[in-house]
Write a protein that holds these residues in place. Structure first.
Motif, PDB file in Angstrom:
ATOM      1  N   PRO A  81       0.866  -1.182   0.000  1.00 41.66           N
ATOM      2  CA  PRO A  81       0.000   0.000   0.000  1.00 41.66           C
ATOM      3  C   PRO A  81       0.905   1.235   0.000  1.00 41.66           C
ATOM      4  O   PRO A  81       2.120   1.119   0.180  1.00 41.66           O
ATOM      5  N   SER A  82       0.308   2.383  -0.180  1.00 39.90           N
ATOM      6  CA  SER A  82       1.062   3.631  -0.111  1.00 39.90           C
ATOM      7  C   SER A  82       0.724   4.339   1.187  1.00 39.90           C
ATOM      8  O   SER A  82      -0.442   4.459   1.559  1.00 39.90           O
ATOM      9  N   LEU A  83       1.753   4.791   1.848  1.00 39.29           N
ATOM     10  CA  LEU A  83       1.573   5.584   3.060  1.00 39.29           C
ATOM     11  C   LEU A  83       2.504   6.782   2.942  1.00 39.29           C
ATOM     12  O   LEU A  83       3.731   6.613   2.873  1.00 39.29           O
ATOM     13  N   ALA A  84       1.939   7.954   2.846  1.00 39.18           N
ATOM     14  CA  ALA A  84       2.714   9.185   2.681  1.00 39.18           C
ATOM     15  C   ALA A  84       3.657   9.088   1.477  1.00 39.18           C
ATOM     16  O   ALA A  84       4.801   9.519   1.530  1.00 39.18           O
ATOM     17  N   ALA A 117       2.019  -1.878  -6.337  1.00 40.65           N
ATOM     18  CA  ALA A 117       1.603  -0.936  -5.299  1.00 40.65           C
ATOM     19  C   ALA A 117       0.151  -0.554  -5.539  1.00 40.65           C
ATOM     20  O   ALA A 117      -0.305  -0.491  -6.683  1.00 40.65           O
ATOM     21  N   ALA A 118      -0.564  -0.319  -4.448  1.00 37.60           N
ATOM     22  CA  ALA A 118      -1.973   0.061  -4.527  1.00 37.60           C
ATOM     23  C   ALA A 118      -2.203   1.278  -3.651  1.00 37.60           C
ATOM     24  O   ALA A 118      -1.737   1.330  -2.511  1.00 37.60           O
ATOM     25  N   SER A 119      -2.911   2.253  -4.204  1.00 30.50           N
ATOM     26  CA  SER A 119      -3.220   3.469  -3.465  1.00 30.50           C
ATOM     27  C   SER A 119      -4.502   4.068  -4.023  1.00 30.50           C
ATOM     28  O   SER A 119      -4.970   3.667  -5.086  1.00 30.50           O
ATOM     29  N   ASP A 120      -5.045   5.045  -3.322  1.00 27.88           N
ATOM     30  CA  ASP A 120      -6.251   5.690  -3.819  1.00 27.88           C
ATOM     31  C   ASP A 120      -5.958   6.801  -4.819  1.00 27.88           C
ATOM     32  O   ASP A 120      -6.877   7.443  -5.316  1.00 27.88           O
ATOM     33  N   ASP A 121      -4.689   7.045  -5.115  1.00 29.85           N
ATOM     34  CA  ASP A 121      -4.375   7.955  -6.218  1.00 29.85           C
ATOM     35  C   ASP A 121      -3.154   7.433  -6.973  1.00 29.85           C
ATOM     36  O   ASP A 121      -2.319   6.718  -6.425  1.00 29.85           O
ATOM     37  N   ASP A 122      -3.092   7.773  -8.248  1.00 34.57           N
ATOM     38  CA  ASP A 122      -2.052   7.248  -9.130  1.00 34.57           C
ATOM     39  C   ASP A 122      -0.648   7.671  -8.709  1.00 34.57           C
ATOM     40  O   ASP A 122       0.290   6.879  -8.773  1.00 34.57           O
ATOM     41  N   ALA A 127       4.682   6.299  -6.507  1.00 32.47           N
ATOM     42  CA  ALA A 127       5.747   6.621  -5.554  1.00 32.47           C
ATOM     43  C   ALA A 127       6.045   5.433  -4.633  1.00 32.47           C
ATOM     44  O   ALA A 127       7.207   5.126  -4.357  1.00 32.47           O
ATOM     45  N   ALA A 128       5.002   4.752  -4.166  1.00 34.78           N
ATOM     46  CA  ALA A 128       5.215   3.584  -3.309  1.00 34.78           C
ATOM     47  C   ALA A 128       5.904   2.466  -4.080  1.00 34.78           C
ATOM     48  O   ALA A 128       6.784   1.778  -3.551  1.00 34.78           O
ATOM     49  N   LEU A 129       5.532   2.273  -5.344  1.00 36.88           N
ATOM     50  CA  LEU A 129       6.180   1.264  -6.181  1.00 36.88           C
ATOM     51  C   LEU A 129       7.656   1.595  -6.369  1.00 36.88           C
ATOM     52  O   LEU A 129       8.510   0.709  -6.246  1.00 36.88           O
TER      53      LEU A 129
END
Length: 191
Positions: A81-84, A117-122, A127-129
């Motif tokens: 997931p993405s966090l910050a 990576a999965a997030s609520d915005d592209d 960035a997380a990937l």
């Protein structure tokens, strides 16, 4: 030839999180390709905070089990997931414990990894990937397969059966699974 064994791990402890759902969707693709998918959850391997000074003297039992799983598989799929704008501390901590301290031993083949990576915005997903790719490529000395997959709007990306709704994302996930299985078969030692 035995089917390639692929270890799958989501960087989230919530079973319904987008990263966990993406990992489950990838597991179905591996099974469809006659691979053997081993889906594990970080929640089942509680780890203390990584401390490089203590890591060289004693490894927690969960780390030993996870390292054994890594060695027993042809390749690994990780979804974060993405966090910050990066991967969460939980996954980062696990990767710190699992990466080979002092680098990969000479003569040992580079491990194969496919990443997502999965997030609520592209932008956050990308960035997380990128954060995950950097850690896996440098910290593990891994061979990255397939270029990775970033899923934005991830909380809305899955249908009721857990498949990706967007045909382009579904095709990208299938292609990533094919590439990982193909690379695993190609690099498997002859028995």
């Amino acid at each position: 030839m035995a089917p390639p064994r692929i270890l799958l791990l989501a960087g989230s402890t919530a079973p319904a999180s987008p990263a966990s759902r993406l990992t489950a969707a990838f597991a179905r693709e591996i099974a469809f390709l006659d691979g053997e998918a081993t889906l594990i959850a970080l929640a089942d391997y509680p780890l203390p905070q990584f401390d490089a000074d203590r890591a060289e003297t004693s490894l927690p039992g969960a780390v030993q089990k996870l390292r054994g799983l890594l060695r027993g598989h042809s390749a690994v799929f990780l979804a974060t997931p993405s966090l910050a704008g990066g991967m969460p501390a939980l996954l980062r901590n696990a990767l710190e414990w699992l990466r080979p301290l002092g680098g990969r031993p000479r003569g040992e083949a580079a491990p194969l990894f496919a990443l997502a990576a999965a997030s609520d915005d592209d932008i956050s997903a990308a960035a997380a990937l990128a954060d995950l790719e950097r850690i896996i490529a440098r910290g593990f000395g891994a061979t990255l397969v397939g270029g990775g997959l970033a899923v934005g709007q991830a909380s809305l990306a899955f249908d009721a059966q857990g498949r990706l709704d967007d045909p382009n994302l579904a095709a990208a996930l299938q292609a990533l699974a094919r590439e990982l299985v193909h690379a695993s078969r190609r690099l498997a030692p002859e028995i």
